[in-house]
Design a protein around this motif. Sequence first.
Motif, PDB file in Angstrom:
ATOM      1  N   GLU B 370     -25.935  37.091 -68.748  1.00 44.81           N
ATOM      2  CA  GLU B 370     -25.163  36.947 -67.516  1.00 44.81           C
ATOM      3  C   GLU B 370     -26.099  36.732 -66.340  1.00 44.81           C
ATOM      4  O   GLU B 370     -25.856  35.864 -65.489  1.00 44.81           O
ATOM      5  CB  GLU B 370     -24.318  38.206 -67.306  1.00 44.81           C
ATOM      6  CG  GLU B 370     -23.099  37.980 -66.451  1.00 44.81           C
ATOM      7  CD  GLU B 370     -22.226  39.211 -66.377  1.00 44.81           C
ATOM      8  OE1 GLU B 370     -21.921  39.774 -67.440  1.00 44.81           O
ATOM      9  OE2 GLU B 370     -21.856  39.583 -65.254  1.00 44.81           O
ATOM     10  N   GLU B 374     -26.287  33.473 -64.026  1.00 44.76           N
ATOM     11  CA  GLU B 374     -26.053  33.579 -62.587  1.00 44.76           C
ATOM     12  C   GLU B 374     -27.118  32.825 -61.817  1.00 44.76           C
ATOM     13  O   GLU B 374     -26.816  32.093 -60.874  1.00 44.76           O
ATOM     14  CB  GLU B 374     -26.058  35.050 -62.187  1.00 44.76           C
ATOM     15  CG  GLU B 374     -25.664  35.268 -60.745  1.00 44.76           C
ATOM     16  CD  GLU B 374     -25.731  36.728 -60.381  1.00 44.76           C
ATOM     17  OE1 GLU B 374     -25.598  37.573 -61.281  1.00 44.76           O
ATOM     18  OE2 GLU B 374     -25.908  36.998 -59.179  1.00 44.76           O
ATOM     19  N   ILE B 377     -26.447  29.127 -62.091  1.00 42.93           N
ATOM     20  CA  ILE B 377     -25.292  28.669 -61.318  1.00 42.93           C
ATOM     21  C   ILE B 377     -25.650  28.607 -59.834  1.00 42.93           C
ATOM     22  O   ILE B 377     -25.310  27.656 -59.137  1.00 42.93           O
ATOM     23  CB  ILE B 377     -24.085  29.606 -61.522  1.00 42.93           C
ATOM     24  CG1 ILE B 377     -23.595  29.512 -62.956  1.00 42.93           C
ATOM     25  CG2 ILE B 377     -22.967  29.232 -60.577  1.00 42.93           C
ATOM     26  CD1 ILE B 377     -22.486  30.476 -63.261  1.00 42.93           C
ATOM     27  N   THR B 378     -26.347  29.665 -59.362  1.00 46.43           N
ATOM     28  CA  THR B 378     -26.730  29.662 -57.952  1.00 46.43           C
ATOM     29  C   THR B 378     -27.630  28.487 -57.638  1.00 46.43           C
ATOM     30  O   THR B 378     -27.592  27.939 -56.553  1.00 46.43           O
ATOM     31  CB  THR B 378     -27.484  30.957 -57.608  1.00 46.43           C
ATOM     32  OG1 THR B 378     -26.863  32.033 -58.283  1.00 46.43           O
ATOM     33  CG2 THR B 378     -27.486  31.204 -56.129  1.00 46.43           C
ATOM     34  N   ARG B 385     -18.132  29.176 -63.485  1.00 43.68           N
ATOM     35  CA  ARG B 385     -17.994  30.495 -62.890  1.00 43.68           C
ATOM     36  C   ARG B 385     -17.885  31.512 -64.016  1.00 43.68           C
ATOM     37  O   ARG B 385     -17.380  31.207 -65.083  1.00 43.68           O
ATOM     38  CB  ARG B 385     -16.736  30.572 -62.022  1.00 43.68           C
ATOM     39  CG  ARG B 385     -16.624  29.482 -61.012  1.00 43.68           C
ATOM     40  CD  ARG B 385     -17.235  29.870 -59.698  1.00 43.68           C
ATOM     41  NE  ARG B 385     -16.382  30.720 -58.902  1.00 43.68           N
ATOM     42  CZ  ARG B 385     -15.272  30.335 -58.295  1.00 43.68           C
ATOM     43  NH1 ARG B 385     -14.841  29.120 -58.419  1.00 43.68           N
ATOM     44  NH2 ARG B 385     -14.576  31.192 -57.571  1.00 43.68           N
ATOM     45  N   ILE B 386     -18.342  32.724 -63.731  1.00 47.99           N
ATOM     46  CA  ILE B 386     -18.346  33.759 -64.765  1.00 47.99           C
ATOM     47  C   ILE B 386     -17.166  34.688 -64.548  1.00 47.99           C
ATOM     48  O   ILE B 386     -16.958  35.183 -63.440  1.00 47.99           O
ATOM     49  CB  ILE B 386     -19.646  34.587 -64.686  1.00 47.99           C
ATOM     50  CG1 ILE B 386     -20.863  33.677 -64.825  1.00 47.99           C
ATOM     51  CG2 ILE B 386     -19.666  35.641 -65.768  1.00 47.99           C
ATOM     52  CD1 ILE B 386     -22.148  34.411 -64.699  1.00 47.99           C
ATOM     53  N   ASP B 387     -16.427  34.934 -65.612  1.00 47.06           N
ATOM     54  CA  ASP B 387     -15.387  35.951 -65.561  1.00 47.06           C
ATOM     55  C   ASP B 387     -16.015  37.230 -66.101  1.00 47.06           C
ATOM     56  O   ASP B 387     -16.122  37.406 -67.313  1.00 47.06           O
ATOM     57  CB  ASP B 387     -14.207  35.490 -66.433  1.00 47.06           C
ATOM     58  CG  ASP B 387     -13.079  36.496 -66.422  1.00 47.06           C
ATOM     59  OD1 ASP B 387     -13.315  37.657 -66.007  1.00 47.06           O
ATOM     60  OD2 ASP B 387     -11.984  36.127 -66.806  1.00 47.06           O
ATOM     61  N   SER B 388     -16.466  38.075 -65.164  1.00 45.38           N
ATOM     62  CA  SER B 388     -17.265  39.214 -65.608  1.00 45.38           C
ATOM     63  C   SER B 388     -16.427  40.246 -66.345  1.00 45.38           C
ATOM     64  O   SER B 388     -16.946  41.023 -67.121  1.00 45.38           O
ATOM     65  CB  SER B 388     -17.937  39.840 -64.393  1.00 45.38           C
ATOM     66  OG  SER B 388     -18.790  40.861 -64.785  1.00 45.38           O
ATOM     67  N   HIS B 389     -15.133  40.249 -66.076  1.00 45.80           N
ATOM     68  CA  HIS B 389     -14.272  41.248 -66.703  1.00 45.80           C
ATOM     69  C   HIS B 389     -14.145  40.972 -68.194  1.00 45.80           C
ATOM     70  O   HIS B 389     -14.307  41.861 -69.027  1.00 45.80           O
ATOM     71  CB  HIS B 389     -12.907  41.183 -66.023  1.00 45.80           C
ATOM     72  CG  HIS B 389     -11.964  42.234 -66.500  1.00 45.80           C
ATOM     73  ND1 HIS B 389     -12.296  43.543 -66.608  1.00 45.80           N
ATOM     74  CD2 HIS B 389     -10.684  42.141 -66.900  1.00 45.80           C
ATOM     75  CE1 HIS B 389     -11.273  44.235 -67.048  1.00 45.80           C
ATOM     76  NE2 HIS B 389     -10.277  43.407 -67.237  1.00 45.80           N
ATOM     77  N   ARG B 396     -16.311  24.576 -64.172  1.00 45.78           N
ATOM     78  CA  ARG B 396     -15.562  24.363 -62.939  1.00 45.78           C
ATOM     79  C   ARG B 396     -15.952  23.017 -62.344  1.00 45.78           C
ATOM     80  O   ARG B 396     -17.119  22.690 -62.239  1.00 45.78           O
ATOM     81  CB  ARG B 396     -15.931  25.477 -61.964  1.00 45.78           C
ATOM     82  CG  ARG B 396     -15.478  25.194 -60.565  1.00 45.78           C
ATOM     83  CD  ARG B 396     -16.634  25.376 -59.642  1.00 45.78           C
ATOM     84  NE  ARG B 396     -16.230  26.059 -58.432  1.00 45.78           N
ATOM     85  CZ  ARG B 396     -17.066  26.482 -57.515  1.00 45.78           C
ATOM     86  NH1 ARG B 396     -18.336  26.322 -57.695  1.00 45.78           N
ATOM     87  NH2 ARG B 396     -16.645  27.070 -56.427  1.00 45.78           N
ATOM     88  N   ARG B 401     -11.517  15.774 -53.258  1.00 51.62           N
ATOM     89  CA  ARG B 401     -10.660  15.495 -52.113  1.00 51.62           C
ATOM     90  C   ARG B 401     -10.809  16.578 -51.059  1.00 51.62           C
ATOM     91  O   ARG B 401     -11.031  16.290 -49.881  1.00 51.62           O
ATOM     92  CB  ARG B 401      -9.222  15.392 -52.590  1.00 51.62           C
ATOM     93  CG  ARG B 401      -8.263  14.986 -51.519  1.00 51.62           C
ATOM     94  CD  ARG B 401      -6.873  14.770 -52.093  1.00 51.62           C
ATOM     95  NE  ARG B 401      -5.927  14.616 -51.018  1.00 51.62           N
ATOM     96  CZ  ARG B 401      -5.398  15.622 -50.347  1.00 51.62           C
ATOM     97  NH1 ARG B 401      -5.734  16.834 -50.660  1.00 51.62           N
ATOM     98  NH2 ARG B 401      -4.558  15.401 -49.366  1.00 51.62           N
ATOM     99  N   ASN B 402     -10.723  17.838 -51.490  1.00 50.81           N
ATOM    100  CA  ASN B 402     -10.853  18.926 -50.528  1.00 50.81           C
ATOM    101  C   ASN B 402     -12.209  18.922 -49.868  1.00 50.81           C
ATOM    102  O   ASN B 402     -12.330  19.126 -48.657  1.00 50.81           O
ATOM    103  CB  ASN B 402     -10.643  20.274 -51.232  1.00 50.81           C
ATOM    104  CG  ASN B 402      -9.180  20.537 -51.422  1.00 50.81           C
ATOM    105  OD1 ASN B 402      -8.358  19.742 -50.994  1.00 50.81           O
ATOM    106  ND2 ASN B 402      -8.867  21.643 -52.070  1.00 50.81           N
TER     107      ASN B 402
END
Lengths: 380, 441
Positions: B370, B374, B377-378, B385-389, B396, B401-402
């Motif tokens: 992890e 991390e 990714i940074t 993205r990491i789902d730590s739970h 991702r 557009r945004n």
Amino acid sequence: MQSIENLVTQIQGLSSNASDITALKDYLKAAEDLLRSESTRLLSFLDQLDPSKHSLVINVCKRYKDQVLLLEAPIRGVGPMLTAIRKIQSSTEHLTTLHPEFLQLCLLAKCYKAGLSVLEDDIYEINLPRDFFLYCYYGGMIFIGQKRFRKALELLHNVVTAPMSSINAIAVEAYKKYILVSLIHHGQFSSTLPKYTSSAAQRNLKNFSQPYMELVNTYNTGKIAELETYVQTNREKFESDNNLGLVKQVVSSMYKRNIQRLTQTYLTLSLQDIANTVQLNSSKEAEMHVLQMIQDGEIFATINQKDGMVRFLEDPEQYKTCEMIEHIDSSIQRIMSLSKKLTAMDELISCDPLYLGKAGRERQRFDFDDFDSVPQKFNI
Amino acid sequence: MEPEDEQSNSMMEEIYSNGGEESARTRPIISGEQLDVEAYASLYQGRTKITRLMFIADHCDIVSMQLEALRMAYDEIKKGENTQLFREVVKKIDGRLGPNYAMDEAWCDSVDRRAEQRKEKLENELNAYRTNLIKESIRMGYNDFGDFYYAHGALGDAFKSYVRTRDYCTTSKHIIHMCMSAILVSIEMGQFTHVTSYVSKAEQTPEALEPVTIAKLRCAAGLAHLEARKYKLAARKFLEVGPDLGNSYNEVIAAQDVATYGGLCALASFDRAELKSKVIDNVNFRNFLELVPEVRELINDFYSSRYASCLDYLGNLKANLLLDIHLHDHVETLYDQIRNKALIQYTHPFVSVDLHMMANAFKTSVAGIEKELEALITDNQIQARIDSHNKILYARHADQRNATFQRVLQTGSEFDQDVRVMLLRANLLKHEYNVRAARKL
């Protein structure tokens, strides 16, 4: 009441004649006591004084402000000053001497909203540079009070980069606040000032704000414990500048920045992990911070208290709403009008004889190849 | 998600299984086992043999290997004429190898005396040639001087002498000879900027170069890039070395080294397409890789996503690679880059990845993986993205557009602010100018 009316008629009568102005001044000095007691009535009578005829109105207003401060009830002065400003201004883009006085009153009275109405206008014409400095400085402070840090940065930036032949105290104080607000808003501070800053400022500003530069360095290390110890050791210095509140906000902004960085990397994270990464003491504190940030709209997340998990969400703004379209449209309009102003000013300067003279003299230094807009007759 | 699950299942088998057992083969020199100093040293000759042996002695922890290396260095130096290196080696041995390997002052003195005599002779000859102005003889004179200085360890003087021959070179062969000598001395001195310049000089000579020389030049260029930490360029150079090299450049580099350096640099810096076309499908390079089968295996494992075994091989090789004089400073960086590439390549094809399986594949704990993810990714090397739970990594994709809208609004407000401030400043300046003008009047 009687004497106020007398006063007004006297002013109206004597102001038409230059020699009588001095007489009027003496008269006014004597009438100070009268003013003091009747300060509340002054508002209506100010309406009767037409500013273009009565240049002493400014003097009157200043006296009035001082009285009000003496009475320690600045809030009474806010309303009248606002009307006075509106009367004296030739247009909403004009900065009068009364502006900074008014803002000072607002700051002391803590009624920032009144000040905002004046600050919303863009300023382009200025009478005295000193007014400008004070105006921007007080304006910056009002925006800080309202937590609108972006506008505060703008105004403080204006003070720091304004043309000045020698360093003045307002610029120094503004620079200190500028550093702090920059840390709060952007999370970083670049100590290089833009090229258009005056040389006096570039040389001297940093010398006067040493503790703040070191604060920036400590902030950049990213370690909260170090930052807090540094703040503690230099507490008196910050307090003497009246900046302690801002400094505390800088420290809390560091937590916020670290949490925001986590939203880029994680989808869900336990509160305990957040506390560990951001160096908080417990998951309860982490929960408080995250909650505060969600309420302030700085991050988008949901807290699941059962698992002690935080789920980070994407920015729900889809840029598809009517409000967004209106916002974009108004921005476009604004920028178009700004461009027109810019071209108008450019034309004005190109015709200015002083500019043409200087450009003609410096022609040899610059390398104008095929487009030389300055006519030959300006070769000196 | 179903089909992807099945695919990942079958990949799991391969991820967990190691590479096939090595069949019996001739013992490679650079391998996972403890370095055989004698065999290693036999690959080289000349001064580099001595420097390599001394490097091993300095950096090795195992005393027996140290003493072995020092003993061989002593023998090799005695065959030559470098008294300074001799003194160094004796100091390092410190009497641990018995009386045969102690300080031999008599030998030193005789060597020095002979050196003086030879030097005088060379000087006289050179002066004679210079007065006669015969170009070829002058060139040979300077060359002999260069050889003399090189043998006695005065590398700076050797370099200068070789470079002086430049003015007296008449054919391309002479120029190439000069370049090769200069390159050799520069490599020994560790001044790789000279190496690069002389390689390019040699490559510019009009006549066609022999393939062996071309191979040698490519090796030298590769070494220079390696020292400059330009791993991609180094890899490309090493991969272009032709099979004619053989043992002909073993006063600088052995064929095994070409394979190792080229393979590792390629693994650390090439993307998948380049790795396949330039390394795996490269017929010429395959011959080199045969000499170091472990490197060959680990490249194949990496390409086939058998990360566990690939990292195993790397771990085994590490100890011996740290004893290599050129690779020593770069081992850590290369290993980190290879590991990061493995992590990125692992996550690339999936929409979601279970961190437990990934930790198994890379032989670390879930927390460790992890942390590594991390960092990546940074650094924006993985878009996820990491789902730590639930300990899952989700890919991702940025919403163009945004992002565009955001940028537009921001640019607009920046322009707004800049122009307003500019107009304001212009007015301030104008006012000051007016005030000054009014004062003058």
